[in-house]
Design an enzyme around this catalytic site. Structure first.
Site, PDB file in Angstrom:
ATOM      1  N   ALA A  37      -4.170  -3.260   8.517  1.00  0.00           N
ATOM      2  CA  ALA A  37      -3.165  -2.732   9.032  1.00  0.00           C
ATOM      3  C   ALA A  37      -2.944  -3.958   9.349  1.00  0.00           C
ATOM      4  CB  ALA A  37      -4.804  -3.132  10.031  1.00  0.00           C
ATOM      5  N   TYR A  66       0.496  -0.347  19.314  1.00  0.00           N
ATOM      6  CA  TYR A  66      -0.544  -0.810  18.604  1.00  0.00           C
ATOM      7  C   TYR A  66      -0.815   0.787  18.416  1.00  0.00           C
ATOM      8  CZ  TYR A  66      -4.825  -2.175  16.200  1.00  0.00           C
ATOM      9  OH  TYR A  66      -5.902  -2.438  15.690  1.00  0.00           O
ATOM     10  N   THR A 106      -9.316   2.024  15.104  1.00  0.00           N
ATOM     11  CA  THR A 106      -9.530   1.092  16.915  1.00  0.00           C
ATOM     12  C   THR A 106      -9.883   1.899  17.726  1.00  0.00           C
ATOM     13  OG1 THR A 106      -8.335  -0.619  17.885  1.00  0.00           O
ATOM     14  CG2 THR A 106      -6.999   1.130  16.835  1.00  0.00           C
ATOM     15  N   ILE A 127       0.719  -1.165   0.266  1.00  0.00           N
ATOM     16  CA  ILE A 127       0.102  -0.326  -0.570  1.00  0.00           C
ATOM     17  C   ILE A 127       1.021   1.564  -0.095  1.00  0.00           C
ATOM     18  CG2 ILE A 127      -2.241  -1.118   0.555  1.00  0.00           C
ATOM     19  CD1 ILE A 127      -0.988   0.327   3.744  1.00  0.00           C
ATOM     20  N   LYS A 145      -1.773   3.330  15.292  1.00  0.00           N
ATOM     21  CA  LYS A 145      -3.605   3.615  14.586  1.00  0.00           C
ATOM     22  C   LYS A 145      -3.795   5.593  13.971  1.00  0.00           C
ATOM     23  CE  LYS A 145      -5.623   1.008  12.910  1.00  0.00           C
ATOM     24  NZ  LYS A 145      -5.851   0.622  11.654  1.00  0.00           N
TER      25      LYS A 145
END
Length: 304
Positions: free
Chosen positions: A66, A131, A107, A43, A135
């Protein structure tokens, strides 16, 4: 865009559980689409993606790619950042260049989990691990580079595909008579198939608003999650009871409620990550996921 142009969705992360649910629904609804897994294209490879967007006449991008290994992210921050920050930034720039919407999945981990009422989109963020931080940084990159974006935060994702809590619980229930499941973390389980349907519905609304030059195309950050808050322990019991009722499990194991401190992990989990879906329902007429019905659907899919 001409009034006659058809919707064509580019889906990244096609091999993940959300990506596979998107593929199922796009095929079922006969919506033109292009699926990209990381084997097909990175991506971050904007040259390849530019060509796909131009050649296929892509009208919107859905980013389901992700890095979601919450604990591994603590020891692989660079990889998590490449997927969760650099990737969305690259897609956001393409969204701006081609003037097409980017729908991105985020998230509950962008929050610290210390709240006691459902999180709304304007609540202060405060991730506690790599994480969640990547995000959040991905969200910020999208907001920096794109104007036509939907950031859809979700939580506790499960489905018939990939690795997730429901499938892990079914496996353990067949291997053990007794399990310990965390009971002091509260959230809303969310079926990936329902997330897929929510994304497609929003994409269609945005497309129609663009086609008809309507002013009410609503972009921004939204929450989409299950309709009922529950602990992991409560979720496990719901899974086992439905699986037993359907004959998937011969016996329900003894499920002991344990505290987070009794199950240490490299990354800290939010204690409370209930997401309010009121804004999405108001702006896009998309209601929260009925996760109990979805558990039945997943068990049926796994049995066939």
């Amino acid at each position: 865009m001409s009034a006659q142009s058809a919707m064509h969705l580019l889906v990244t992360g096609a091999n993940g559980q959300l990506g596979q649910c998107l593929a199922d629904q796009l095929k079922a609804q006969n919506i033109a689409h292009t699926l990209l897994s990381r084997q097909d294209a990175d991506i971050n490879d904007t040259v390849v993606l530019e060509k796909i967007i131009a050649d296929k006449g892509v009208t919107a991008i859905i980013n389901a790619a992700a890095y979601t290994a919450v604990d591994k992210a603590e020891s692989e921050p660079d990889l998590a950042r490449r997927v969760n920050v650099d990737g969305p930034a690259a897609l956001a720039k393409l969204s701006a260049r081609f003037d097409i919407p980017l729908l991105h999945v985020s998230t509950d981990y962008v929050f610290d989990g210390n709240q006691q009422t459902p999180y709304v989109e304007t609540d202060a963020t405060g991730p506690t691990g790599v994480y969640g931080q990547t995000k959040l940084d991905g969200e910020l990159a999208i907001q920096r580079h794109a104007t036509k974006y939907i950031i859809m935060r979700t939580a506790w994702v499960f489905s018939e595909y990939g690795n997730n809590f429901l499938k892990t619980m079914l496996r353990l229930a067949k291997e053990r008579d007794t399990l310990g499941v965390v009971a002091d973390q509260i959230g809303c389980p969310t079926y990936a198939g329902d997330i897929a349907q929510a994304l497609i519905s929003v994409a269609r609304q945005l497309h129609e608003a663009e086609e008809q030059n309507l002013p009410e195309a609503r972009y921004g950050i939204y929450h989409y999650a299950g309709d009922e808050a529950v602990s992991w322990h409560g979720f496990a019991m719901a899974i086992f009871e439905e699986a037993h009722r359907r004959g998937v499990l011969a016996n329900i194991p003894v499920v002991n409620a344990i505290a987070t401190q009794d199950y240490p992990t490299p990354a800290k989990r939010p204690t409370y990550s209930v997401l309010s879906t009121v804004k999405l329902s108001h702006d896009h007429r998309v209601d929260a996921s009925d996760w109990r019905v979805a558990v039945e659907s997943v068990l049926l899919a796994l049995a066939t």
